[in-house]
Design a protein around this motif. Sequence first.
Motif, PDB file in Angstrom:
ATOM      1  N   LEU A  15       5.196   7.965   0.290  1.00 53.74           N
ATOM      2  CA  LEU A  15       5.693   8.248  -0.642  1.00 53.74           C
ATOM      3  C   LEU A  15       5.062   9.513  -0.963  1.00 53.74           C
ATOM      4  N   ARG A  47      10.118   0.367  -5.928  1.00 52.44           N
ATOM      5  CA  ARG A  47      10.376  -1.684  -5.434  1.00 52.44           C
ATOM      6  C   ARG A  47      11.016  -1.883  -5.202  1.00 52.44           C
ATOM      7  N   ARG A  83       2.947  -1.194   3.780  1.00 53.29           N
ATOM      8  CA  ARG A  83       3.087  -0.153   3.233  1.00 53.29           C
ATOM      9  C   ARG A  83       4.450   0.789   2.986  1.00 53.29           C
ATOM     10  N   LEU A  94       2.507   6.232  -9.060  1.00 52.47           N
ATOM     11  CA  LEU A  94       1.511   5.019  -7.524  1.00 52.47           C
ATOM     12  C   LEU A  94       1.090   3.727  -8.655  1.00 52.47           C
ATOM     13  N   VAL A 144       4.035   1.238  -9.321  1.00 52.94           N
ATOM     14  CA  VAL A 144       4.843   0.259  -8.234  1.00 52.94           C
ATOM     15  C   VAL A 144       3.683  -1.187  -7.655  1.00 52.94           C
ATOM     16  N   ARG A 145       2.426  -0.478  -7.514  1.00 55.84           N
ATOM     17  CA  ARG A 145       1.727  -1.771  -7.246  1.00 55.84           C
ATOM     18  C   ARG A 145       1.120  -2.472  -9.115  1.00 55.84           C
ATOM     19  N   TYR A 178      -3.517   6.988  -3.792  1.00 57.02           N
ATOM     20  CA  TYR A 178      -2.768   6.836  -2.121  1.00 57.02           C
ATOM     21  C   TYR A 178      -4.151   6.138  -1.745  1.00 57.02           C
ATOM     22  N   ARG A 235       1.037  -1.181   0.333  1.00 54.93           N
ATOM     23  CA  ARG A 235       0.006   0.473  -0.188  1.00 54.93           C
ATOM     24  C   ARG A 235       0.666   1.262   0.115  1.00 54.93           C
ATOM     25  N   ILE A 236       0.697   2.585  -0.438  1.00 55.63           N
ATOM     26  CA  ILE A 236       1.256   3.568  -0.484  1.00 55.63           C
ATOM     27  C   ILE A 236       0.097   4.547   0.283  1.00 55.63           C
TER      28      ILE A 236
END
Length: 342
Positions: free
Chosen positions: A315, A303, A312, A330, A333-334, A26, A2-3
């Motif tokens: 960022l 990552r 989490r 974002l 990243v996921r 986010y 999670r971000i």
Amino acid sequence: MRIDGGLPSVLGQVPAAAAALERRGYDGAWCGEVNHDPFLPLVLAAEHTSRIEIGTCIAVAFARNPMSVAQLGWDLQAYSGGRFVLGLGSQVRPHIEKRFGMPWGKPVGRMREFVLALRAIWSCWRDGTPLRFEGEFYTHKLMTPTFVPEPHPHGDPRIFVAAVGAAMTRMCGEVADGVHTHAFTTRRYLQEATLPALLDGVTRAGRDRGDVQVCCPAFVATGRGAAEVEAAADAMRQRIAFYGSTPAYRAVLDLHGWGELQPELRALSLRGEWAAMGRLIDDEILDAFVVVAPLDTLADRVRDRFEGVVDRVMLGLPAGTPAETVESVLEAVREPRASRSG
């Protein structure tokens, strides 16, 4: 993974900032305690969002008492519809005693009691359990119906605790729902120090690793080109030097064989030689603590740094970064690596 993003503490800035974090994708929004109260902004954040989690990162526990924090947590959990996360930290002795005028001693044991007292109070309010909490540091034995808040259907807030050393991290594994690591950390320190201590606590308490989230703020130096990245990196050298001068964080440097840098940085800080401190942070040290990359490759580097060791990551991107760029970072990243490679 999670971000999360950060919220401002100035109340007038919170509604727009919280709404923007939610709009850009986010998962959480944290508010720290520096020169403003960390709880008040979360009322506005809850009011101007509907999905994103909101929490303190951190509120100083020992400047307060469990009953007052329990009330804040109960009300924010109700008002946010179950999206509140209570992040607590101990601070350090001089601030607790000389700034807040509160007692200090046995911080790990005191924090454990603080968490357990919160759960006892919430259990009393939620289920009518008699309040009979008696500890070494906190006692809560009186709760008449007049002082019980209205019920809500959202469960207790989750409790995250800030930890750097092994003892506090182990305690998080035993009784907390999450641990806030310090940003002055490295992937190696997370793997070799933080996670083993956390898992030790989890095992002692008969819990599972999935019961405790690891949340880590990311030090990032980024920009749209080499010049912006280099300028950001130079600024981060100063920041790493500042934290590195603090004796409490020497263990991170020691793990990498850089422990002797700490007293050298400390001596320079006492003389106010801030520029000289930054020059001691070479590229190897910088790369261990900071994700240094232009925006178009930042997601991969994030990552590389955090995947598999934290649940989490907080960022933050430079002010003025276009919304679509934030959203794409974002999303990248996921996105699973296999999807991005082929």
